[in-house]
Design a protein around this motif. Structure first.
Motif, PDB file in Angstrom:
ATOM      1  N   ASP A 176      58.284  35.412  46.485  1.00 47.94           N
ATOM      2  CA  ASP A 176      59.042  34.344  45.834  1.00 47.94           C
ATOM      3  C   ASP A 176      60.312  34.928  45.215  1.00 47.94           C
ATOM      4  N   ARG A 178      63.087  33.081  44.335  1.00 47.06           N
ATOM      5  CA  ARG A 178      63.939  32.087  43.680  1.00 47.06           C
ATOM      6  C   ARG A 178      64.434  32.601  42.337  1.00 47.06           C
ATOM      7  N   GLN A 295      59.552  29.924  56.798  1.00 47.17           N
ATOM      8  CA  GLN A 295      60.508  30.140  55.721  1.00 47.17           C
ATOM      9  C   GLN A 295      61.401  31.332  56.055  1.00 47.17           C
ATOM     10  N   ARG A 327      69.710  29.903  52.404  1.00 47.44           N
ATOM     11  CA  ARG A 327      68.255  29.838  52.225  1.00 47.44           C
ATOM     12  C   ARG A 327      67.904  30.841  51.135  1.00 47.44           C
ATOM     13  N   PHE A 330      61.798  30.131  48.119  1.00 49.77           N
ATOM     14  CA  PHE A 330      60.845  29.052  48.386  1.00 49.77           C
ATOM     15  C   PHE A 330      59.661  29.152  47.440  1.00 49.77           C
ATOM     16  N   TRP A 331      58.954  28.044  47.329  1.00 50.25           N
ATOM     17  CA  TRP A 331      57.738  27.966  46.519  1.00 50.25           C
ATOM     18  C   TRP A 331      56.589  28.602  47.306  1.00 50.25           C
ATOM     19  N   SER A 332      55.945  29.596  46.701  1.00 50.52           N
ATOM     20  CA  SER A 332      54.806  30.228  47.391  1.00 50.52           C
ATOM     21  C   SER A 332      53.559  30.255  46.525  1.00 50.52           C
ATOM     22  N   ASP A 361      61.984  20.843  52.605  1.00 49.19           N
ATOM     23  CA  ASP A 361      62.123  22.039  51.774  1.00 49.19           C
ATOM     24  C   ASP A 361      63.446  22.749  52.026  1.00 49.19           C
ATOM     25  N   HIS A 362      64.112  23.119  50.952  1.00 48.11           N
ATOM     26  CA  HIS A 362      65.309  23.950  51.065  1.00 48.11           C
ATOM     27  C   HIS A 362      65.698  24.463  49.680  1.00 48.11           C
ATOM     28  N   TYR A 397      67.952  22.250  45.461  1.00 52.30           N
ATOM     29  CA  TYR A 397      66.598  22.744  45.697  1.00 52.30           C
ATOM     30  C   TYR A 397      65.650  21.576  45.916  1.00 52.30           C
ATOM     31  N   GLU A 399      61.328  20.965  47.214  1.00 53.15           N
ATOM     32  CA  GLU A 399      60.067  21.552  47.670  1.00 53.15           C
ATOM     33  C   GLU A 399      58.941  20.523  47.601  1.00 53.15           C
TER      34      GLU A 399
END
Length: 779
Positions: A176, A178, A295, A327, A330-332, A361-362, A397, A399
């Motif tokens: 992750d 972000r 992803q 990119r 992302f949410w993991s 998702d982006h 963002y 998700e």
């Protein structure tokens, strides 16, 4: 009595050409190291001669002898060119007593500064703790420094990986990307770039790629006395690459796990013959898959810089940076059932599980910054500086986030979340530094006035999303636009006035610092139409005492404080007070004479007060009664044992406890904080024989068990991860490949599966094994 320097045999060694020097006033030994690199000469001197001696530095286009004259001025030492590239530095009294070698040179201990030699992993300076050139040995607070040499060997892909081998720092080792979260001594800390704060919103958090860094500095413990509002844990300062006096050209190509493709370059050097105009241009482009299916991450970053030196005492460096992440992460995070514990079917989620939607998702991140660093030295006493940076950032963002796992064990309930943020920030730091003596006391005084401003817009949506059947996942489902969750604007400013003085008497060094801050926060809630204004002020200070033994051993004791504004009101409607921190620290630093190493050990008691917690009543009420105590011990050692071997090792013990809270967690530990962490890295480079040019590195990182939440009901198991590095100088194969290198870096060598961290929202798997190959060329 002071002796003038005597350039014996200088006529045969001197060159008519001049080189641009930029050696600031600092300890003599460090000034000599810088001179050796710029001038390309080898220095021989006894380290005891330089201990405790300061140099006024040397700036401007100078010959070698002119530079040495200025560096050694007032030291009482003399120098002698034994040949065109070798200089011996000695004390006239040694020569007068006849203590000479067979060749007539003064007999010296075998202390050598080799021109062009890299510092290795050892750093003995870093101004994060003092905003000046006070050596780390004299700084009465723990500081961790990751050098460019260590970054080159380990080739971290994120700032989190860059500090993974530092003591007392906890950060998620997850895919992750972000956000970059750093816990120091149990508290989240802010990031700074070149000494100015990287202000942030929720997702609009500025990024810096490790390729653009010269070093990373971590000041542990309260730092408000120099930086204003912040965490009691300290600060993390990223030191960016800047123009160099010597030409530098480098290109890199990298590939590896998840179809990674990266190209980078770094060019620097003088623009004109007299070295008064320098440039640097650093750039990177990357596209890569990730540990999570479907992803990808993409990045383009470029950083131009120009240094102008109109005269000997003046320097202006203009710094720009542009980063675009189409990119950006992302949410993991996954439900606890299926990661930390098995699902109702007795299974666990795979580490590459994608839980979002391909069309929804982006995360797009874009940031630009422009600023400068100005310095002017009036004379041997006064120097002024002004550092400024403006930064703009925008984030888009969206998700689908896993919320929970249904009782059937295969239906994943999801929430839809979107955020659009815009962030504009300005930071200015004005400094005036004075080096002077009053009788037997030597002073290094610093006076400063700084200003920070943040304008943050945030618009988010949140609501139910379509569920995902893990037995037959559909990643292209229609997603209903969720309702507006937040629409707000916040403006925050801070003005700080600070003063600091290091007083040195004989072998004692006393550091005193004080600061007054005024902060103002204006918030507009566009959903309710409410606007709030809150003003806070705080005084913070630091005092530390160090004793400098002749053998490089330096015990110290210090006390420091911090503050951070707390936005909101209590049950009575009165604004919350600032959250405060205070720390007592004792320890020692050891920089052995004639041995390139640095050891730090410390004990500390750190407390944070007045943080907000929620009551267990109905309705819920926010109260400002929270108090956390972190007590601990840590030791770190870094050494360039030989030209071949670099080693860094660390251990930290953290006794963390919530002392007061209104949510029933008093007496518990703070979540995701292990009691024990340790690391070890060793790097060996063969200098001769059949393996000449080959470098091998191996490392291990241990993270102890920790609780998932402050309720302390479940624990994340401990884990140990091994890393490895191989690099080879291809110029040893053939002269035609001179300057070319090959490197292979492996993280999580044995592909350990582990949980990186957990919150009430779920858990994140740690990074599995990644392998990167890098082909580089320098000329």
């Amino acid at each position: 009595m002071a002796f003038a320097t005597t350039p014996i045999l200088a006529q045969t060694a001197e060159k008519t050409s001049r080189v641009a020097y930029d050696i600031s006033p600092q300890p003599l030994s460090q000034a000599l190291v810088q001179f050796s690199r710029v001038a390309g000469v080898q220095l021989f001197f006894n380290a005891d001669l330089a201990r405790g001696v300061s140099s006024k530095g040397a700036k401007g286009p100078l010959t070698k002898t002119e530079a040495l004259d200025r560096i050694l001025a007032g030291s009482g030492l003399i120098y002698r060119f034994t040949n065109a590239t070798t200089v011996t530095i000695s004390n006239p009294s040694d020569a007068a007593t006849g203590s000479v070698a067979a060749d007539g040179a003064t007999a010296l201990a075998p202390i050598v500064v080799q021109a062009g030699k890299e510092n290795g992993f050892v750093s003995t300076d870093g101004n994060v703790a003092s905003k000046s050139d006070i050596p780390l040995l004299e700084t009465p607070q723990s500081v961790q420094v990751v050098t460019r040499a260590q970054l080159d060997v380990q080739k971290p892909q994120t700032v989190r990986q860059a500090i993974a081998y530092s003591a007392g720092i906890t950060t998620p080792d997850s895919p992750d990307n972000r956000l970059d979260n750093f816990l120091v001594r149990g508290f989240q800390v802010d990031q700074y770039y070149n000494g100015l704060k990287l202000q942030q919103g929720t997702w609009s958090t500025p990024k810096v790629d490790p390729f653009f860094l010269d070093s990373v500095e971590v000041l542990q413990g309260p730092a408000s006395v120099l930086y204003g509002q912040g965490s009691p844990g300290g600060i993390l300062n990223l030191v960016g690459k800047k123009p160099t006096d010597e030409p530098l050209h480098e290109i890199q190509l990298q590939s590896g796990s998840y179809n990674r493709a990266q190209a980078a370059f770094d060019f620097s050097g003088p623009v004109n013959d007299d070295g008064t105009l320098l440039y640097r241009l650093t750039g990177l482009g990357r596209t890569t898959g990730t540990q999570v299916e479907n992803q990808r991450e993409e990045r383009v970053e470029i950083a131009p810089a120009v240094t102008i030196k109109p005269d000997e005492g003046t320097k202006v460096t203009i710094l720009g940076d542009y980063l675009n992440d189409p990119r950006g992460g992302f949410w993991s995070r996954l439900p606890t059932a299926g990661t930390l514990v098995p699902t109702s079917r007795g299974t666990y989620f795979p580490t590459d599980l994608f839980t979002g939607d391909k069309g929804f998702d982006h995360m797009r991140r874009q940031q630009e910054s422009i600023g400068y660093e100005f310095e002017h030295q009036f004379d041997d006493i006064w120097t002024i500086r002004q550092n400024l940076r403006f930064q703009h950032m925008s984030v888009d963002y969206a998700e689908l986030q896993p919320a929970s796992l249904a009782a059937d064990g295969h239906t994943l309930n999801r929430s839809a979340y979107t955020a659009q943020e815009q962030l504009n920030t300005l930071a200015i730091d004005n400094q005036a530094e004075a080096d002077f003596d009053t009788g037997a006391l030597a002073h290094k005084a610093l006076f400063g006035l700084d200003y920070q401003y943040k304008n943050w817009n945030n618009f988010t949506r949140y609501g139910a999303g379509p569920s995902l059947d893990l037995n037959d996942p559909d990643y292209t489902q229609p997603v209903t636009t969720p309702p507006v969750f937040q629409s707000a604007k916040q403006r925050q400013s801070q003005v700080g006035l600070y003063a600091q003085d290091q007083l040195k008497f004989d072998q004692w060094a006393l550091l005193l610092s004080g600061r007054q801050d005024w902060t103002s926060t204006d918030s507009d809630n566009y959903m309710t139409g409410a606007s709030t204004n809150q003003d806070d002020h705080a005084f913070t200070w630091r005092a530390g005492l160090t004793y400098l033994f002749d053998n490089g051993f330096a015990p110290y004791v210090s006390y420091s404080t911090s503050f951070s504004p707390t936005i909101g009101v209590g049950p009575t409607g009165a604004p919350f007070k600032p959250t405060t921190g205070k720390q007592y620290e004792v320890g020692f630093k050891y920089q052995p004479t004639g041995f390139d190493s640095f050891i730090t050990a410390s004990l500390y008691d750190l407390r944070q007060r007045n943080y907000v917690t929620q009551t267990l009543t109905v309705p819920v009420v926010q109260t400002q009664v929270g108090e956390i105590r972190s007590r601990g011990a840590q030791v770190s050692a870094v050494a360039s044992i030989t030209d071949e071997l670099n080693v860094t090792a660390s251990y930290a013990y953290l006794d963390n406890e919530i002392l007061k809270a209104s949510d029933g967690t008093a007496g518990n530990r703070v979540a995701n904080l292990p009691a024990n962490t340790a690391s070890l890295w060793a790097d060996y480079k063969f200098q001769d024989g059949f393996a000449e040019g080959l470098g091998l590195g191996i490392g291990a990182r241990y993270i102890g068990s920790r609780y998932t939440t402050n309720a302390n009901t479940a624990k994340i198991p401990d884990h140990t991860v091994f890393d490895a590095a191989l690099n080879y100088d291809l110029g040893k194969v053939s002269k035609e490949m001179h300057g070319a290198t090959f490197a292979l870096n492996v993280s999580n060598l044995f592909d350990k599966k582990f949980i990186s961290d957990c919150t009430a929202a779920g858990c994140v798997y740690g990074m599995r094994r990644t392998i990167f190959a890098t082909l580089g060329y320098k000329w």
